[in-house]
Scaffold this motif. Structure first.
Motif, mmCIF file in Angstrom:
data_model
loop_
_atom_site.group_PDB
_atom_site.id
_atom_site.type_symbol
_atom_site.label_atom_id
_atom_site.label_comp_id
_atom_site.label_asym_id
_atom_site.label_seq_id
_atom_site.Cartn_x
_atom_site.Cartn_y
_atom_site.Cartn_z
ATOM 1 N N GLY A 198 -24.479 18.654 -21.767
ATOM 2 C CA GLY A 198 -23.297 17.935 -21.907
ATOM 3 C C GLY A 198 -22.158 18.318 -21.132
ATOM 4 O O GLY A 198 -22.279 19.606 -20.558
ATOM 5 N N GLY A 199 -21.191 17.476 -21.006
ATOM 6 C CA GLY A 199 -19.983 17.932 -20.293
ATOM 7 C C GLY A 199 -19.162 16.935 -20.186
ATOM 8 O O GLY A 199 -19.179 15.655 -20.516
ATOM 9 N N LEU A 200 -18.160 17.029 -19.204
ATOM 10 C CA LEU A 200 -17.138 16.148 -18.618
ATOM 11 C C LEU A 200 -17.525 15.621 -17.360
ATOM 12 O O LEU A 200 -17.791 16.281 -16.473
ATOM 13 C CB LEU A 200 -15.785 16.930 -18.804
ATOM 14 N N ASP A 244 -19.423 5.691 -23.227
ATOM 15 C CA ASP A 244 -20.526 6.678 -23.441
ATOM 16 C C ASP A 244 -19.965 7.993 -23.958
ATOM 17 O O ASP A 244 -20.787 8.668 -24.412
ATOM 18 C CB ASP A 244 -21.222 6.909 -22.173
ATOM 19 N N THR A 245 -18.708 7.934 -24.109
ATOM 20 C CA THR A 245 -18.119 9.379 -24.567
ATOM 21 C C THR A 245 -18.678 9.584 -26.255
ATOM 22 O O THR A 245 -18.573 8.669 -26.996
ATOM 23 C CB THR A 245 -16.798 9.412 -24.582
ATOM 24 N N ALA A 246 -19.329 10.491 -26.374
ATOM 25 C CA ALA A 246 -19.839 10.697 -27.934
ATOM 26 C C ALA A 246 -20.345 12.136 -27.873
ATOM 27 O O ALA A 246 -20.737 12.915 -26.887
ATOM 28 C CB ALA A 246 -20.801 9.868 -28.387
ATOM 29 N N PRO A 298 -13.810 10.218 -19.469
ATOM 30 C CA PRO A 298 -12.269 9.850 -19.632
ATOM 31 C C PRO A 298 -12.191 8.385 -18.958
ATOM 32 O O PRO A 298 -12.831 8.255 -17.765
ATOM 33 C CB PRO A 298 -11.671 10.854 -18.696
ATOM 34 N N SER A 299 -11.309 7.914 -19.527
ATOM 35 C CA SER A 299 -11.032 6.427 -19.077
ATOM 36 C C SER A 299 -10.027 6.422 -17.948
ATOM 37 O O SER A 299 -9.235 7.498 -17.679
ATOM 38 C CB SER A 299 -10.492 5.539 -20.217
#
Length: 115
Positions: free
Chosen positions: A9-11, A89-91, A114-115
């Motif tokens: 996972g990650g950013l 999809d952020t979760a 991020p948006s």
């Protein structure tokens, strides 16, 4: 004791890709269907993808064509390739598997777009 451990996972920026892994360890004699779930803040946990021991896959419409689930039975490991990622999809992503006829959950890994 049987465990599932997620990683990867990650950013990632919108449109980017990530690959999650889920490794099973312990005294294992059988792994059935495996799956990835996710839970966003304030929302219910939802299925992202599943794969049977025979390789049959299933995806909800929200990720179909963007996410690909796979497994390496020799390594007791499952993967989730996520492409064209979107802010929605952020979760926290959790892996799940039927191991030795019991349902086992991993601890989760955060994916942030991020948006």
């Amino acid at each position: 004791q049987v465990r599932l451990v997620e990683s990867g996972g990650g950013l990632v920026q919108p449109g980017g890709s990530l690959r999650l892994s889920c490794a099973a360890s312990g005294s294992i004699f059988s792994i059935g269907t495996m799956g990835w779930y996710r839970q966003a803040p304030g929302k219910q946990r939802e299925l992202v993808a599943s794969i049977t021991s025979g390789g049959t896959t299933n995806y909800p419409d929200s990720v179909k064509g963007r996410f690909t689930i796979s497994r390496d039975n020799a390594k007791n490991t499952m993967y989730l390739q996520m492409n064209s990622l979107k802010p929605e999809d952020t979760a926290v992503y959790y892996c799940n598997a039927v191991i030795n006829y019991r349902v086992v959950w991993g601890q989760g890994t955060q994916v942030t777009v991020p948006s």
